[in-house]
Design an enzyme around this catalytic site. Structure first.
Site, PDB file in Angstrom:
ATOM      1  N   ARG A  11       0.815  -1.220   0.000  1.00 47.74           N
ATOM      2  CA  ARG A  11       0.000   0.000   0.000  1.00 47.74           C
ATOM      3  C   ARG A  11       0.847   1.269   0.000  1.00 47.74           C
ATOM      4  NH1 ARG A  11      -3.160   3.054   4.209  1.00 47.74           N
ATOM      5  NH2 ARG A  11      -5.086   3.804   3.209  1.00 47.74           N
ATOM      6  N   ILE A  14      -6.965   7.935  -0.425  1.00 49.87           N
ATOM      7  CA  ILE A  14      -6.810   6.487  -0.535  1.00 49.87           C
ATOM      8  C   ILE A  14      -7.639   5.929   0.616  1.00 49.87           C
ATOM      9  CG2 ILE A  14      -4.614   6.574   0.779  1.00 49.87           C
ATOM     10  CD1 ILE A  14      -3.742   4.042  -0.751  1.00 49.87           C
ATOM     11  N   SER A  15      -8.547   5.035   0.316  1.00 54.71           N
ATOM     12  CA  SER A  15      -9.523   4.576   1.313  1.00 54.71           C
ATOM     13  C   SER A  15      -8.869   3.844   2.473  1.00 54.71           C
ATOM     14  CB  SER A  15     -10.550   3.644   0.657  1.00 54.71           C
ATOM     15  OG  SER A  15     -11.411   4.371  -0.191  1.00 54.71           O
ATOM     16  N   GLN A  16      -9.546   3.886   3.596  1.00 54.28           N
ATOM     17  CA  GLN A  16      -9.131   3.132   4.778  1.00 54.28           C
ATOM     18  C   GLN A  16      -9.058   1.646   4.414  1.00 54.28           C
ATOM     19  OE1 GLN A  16     -11.966   3.587   7.919  1.00 54.28           O
ATOM     20  NE2 GLN A  16     -10.912   2.207   9.335  1.00 54.28           N
ATOM     21  N   PRO A  17      -7.980   0.938   4.788  1.00 56.68           N
ATOM     22  CA  PRO A  17      -7.865  -0.484   4.451  1.00 56.68           C
ATOM     23  C   PRO A  17      -9.074  -1.318   4.880  1.00 56.68           C
ATOM     24  CG  PRO A  17      -5.761   0.336   5.201  1.00 56.68           C
ATOM     25  CD  PRO A  17      -6.739   1.456   5.403  1.00 56.68           C
TER      26      PRO A  17
END
Length: 213
Positions: free
Chosen positions: A37, A63-66
């Site tokens: 990531r 960038i989205s939260q995992p």
């Protein structure tokens, strides 16, 4: 573009975090554990890459939260070889997760700056979508429809009918619906005119904008 043992160790910590939050799909967890990531973010923010939080990237996007990536991916139930339409390429991280799950990904991004940057980046790594397009996510990509699965990675005030129409019978669409706060929503197409709808709690996404460019 290095991926060190330190990075790999941090990824395994991240896997434990999202697993503790309720993600059970082993294939999704394996994808989170495998994909570097930190490469999808500016190198100066590398220390933030394996924290379970969203982070700003280019063009006022994130960038989205995992956990959110894992949650949407788990709901989607991707099978190898399936055709998946992704609305909102963003950094390309969710794209990479879909590719790792074996999907043939057709992705569309409405921010030209981000589209160019991500297209160049994805061409340099192993996670390449089948087709990456610049355009209006509300309209989808009808020229490649129908799709087995559709995933929307931005908050939609309502559900775009064009996207529902591009879903195969038996297909699944995961979309966050709402304005300030979104409700994660799953649609399963039962027939040409009939859809099952389920809701899965509150999330926060950047807005899905129509005809932005």
């Amino acid at each position: 573009m290095k991926d060190t043992y330190r990075h790999q160790g941090k990824r395994q910590q991240l896997v434990r975090v999202v697993k503790k939050k309720g993600i059970t799909d082993e294939r999704v967890l394996a994808a989170i554990g495998k994909i570097p990531r930190h490469l999808f973010m500016d190198s100066s923010f590398e220390d933030h890459a394996y924290q379970d939080k969203a982070f700003p990237i280019a063009a006022d996007q994130t960038i989205s939260q995992p956990y959110t990536v894992a949650f949407q991916s788990e709901l989607l139930e991707v099978k190898k070889g399936e055709k998946v339409l992704e609305i909102g390429t963003g950094s390309g991280y969710q794209t990479a997760v879909l590719c790792e799950l074996g999907a043939k990904v057709y992705s569309i991004e409405r921010q030209r700056e981000l589209y160019k940057k991500t297209k160049t980046f994805l061409a340099r790594i192993v996670y390449r979508p089948k087709h990456l397009s610049f355009g209006d996510g509300y309209k989808g990509l009808p020229e490649y429809a129908p799709y087995d699965k559709i995933i929307v990675t931005a908050g939609a005030p309502d559900v775009p009918r064009d996207l529902l129409s591009q879903l195969k019978v038996g297909g699944r669409m995961v979309i966050p619906v709402g304005t300030e706060v979104q409700t994660m929503t799953l649609f399963v197409r039962k027939s040409v005119k009939e859809f099952d709808k389920k809701e899965f709690g509150a999330f926060r996404f950047v807005p899905l904008l129509e005809d932005k460019n």
